[in-house]
Scaffold this active site. Structure first.
Site, short mmCIF file in Angstrom:
data_model
loop_
_atom_site.label_atom_id
_atom_site.label_comp_id
_atom_site.label_asym_id
_atom_site.label_seq_id
_atom_site.Cartn_x
_atom_site.Cartn_y
_atom_site.Cartn_z
NE ARG A 103 22.19 13.92 29.93
CZ ARG A 103 23.07 13.59 30.85
NH1 ARG A 103 23.66 14.54 31.56
NH2 ARG A 103 23.37 12.34 31.10
CB THR A 107 26.89 17.31 22.42
OG1 THR A 107 25.45 17.25 22.52
CG2 THR A 107 27.32 16.98 21.01
CG ASP A 199 17.98 7.11 31.69
OD1 ASP A 199 16.80 7.49 31.90
OD2 ASP A 199 18.61 7.42 30.67
CG ASP A 202 16.00 4.25 30.11
OD1 ASP A 202 15.10 4.64 29.35
OD2 ASP A 202 17.17 4.08 29.76
#
Ligand code: PRP
Ligand code: URA
Length: 210
Positions: A103, A107, A199, A202
């Site tokens: 991603r 944006t 995340d 991560d």
């Protein structure tokens, strides 16, 4: 017509709670992702086709079944890799096709960086793996790539989703079945699922500080 299956089970809720906890280290996060993937696979494979076979037990012959659908497992890099092993434990004959998508953080649009899908001979069924369905940009793009290959039956397996991601899949790919451990409340201004787990990539790969 596709369906949305939100899994409701006390074991899923307790594992998910541990997964969400920010103090859970990657060494525990990875097995929790695996444990949460098993029920998703069980549910997502309910309609796979089988054919009759005969085996001989120590006592007698008996008719059983073996899978006859050709199944492809499609992890979205990176975080989807965390779900591959438990799927292959349950479907050892499945093919694994990787799709690289990330991603764009400003944006929130998906950027495709790896796609080696062939142009012909699509499998009967593809199971897309990604722990997180946030805006739905990555999943809908991945499903589009599988449809371009010619896959007719597509299932999306996620650990957590947010309502905009679910809506995007339903609106853009209404024929796809979604299996998810929980649908959370909303996305924050950075496109993160709230309450979420942070995340996923991560936390699986222990790259949080980088
Ligand atoms: C995460 C996640 C999904 C995507 C979800 O990947 O694993 O692929 O974001 O967000 P979306 O629904 O808004 O598209 P990320 O881009 O962080 O890449 P990574 O797995 O390599 O960390
Ligand atoms: N990707 C993640 O890893 N987590 C989120 O909450 C949203 C997208």
């Amino acid at each position: 017509m596709g369906t949305v299956h939100e899994m409701k089970h006390p074991l899923i809720t307790t594992h998910l709670t541990m997964l969400r906890d920010q103090t859970t280290p990657s060494s525990m996060f990875r097995p929790l992702v695996r444990q949460l993937t098993y029920p998703l696979v069980t549910e997502a494979t309910r309609d796979l086709r089988t054919e009759a076979i005969t085996v001989t037990t120590p006592l007698t012959e008996v008719e059983g079944q073996r899978l006859s659908d050709r199944v492809a497992v499609v992890p979205i890099l990176r975080a989807g890799l965390g779900m591959v092993e438990p799927v292959l434990e349950m479907l050892p004959e499945a093919e694994v096709w990787h799709l690289g998508l990330y991603r764009d953080e400003s944006t929130l649009e998906p950027v495709s960086y790896y796609n080696k899908l062939p142009e012909k001979d699509p499998p009967d069924v593809a199971m897309v793996l990604d722990p997180m369905l946030a805006t739905g940009g990555s999943a809908t793009a991945a499903i589009g790539e599988l449809k371009a290959w010619g896959v007719q039956r597509i299932k999306l397996l996620c650990i957590l989703a947010a309502p905009p991601g679910v809506e995007a899949v339903v609106n853009e790919h209404g024929d796809v079945d979604l299996f998810v451990c929980a649908i959370d409340k909303h996305l924050n201004q950075h496109g993160y699922i709230v309450p979420g787990l942070g995340d996923a990539g991560d936390r699986i790969f222990n790259t949080r500080a980088l």
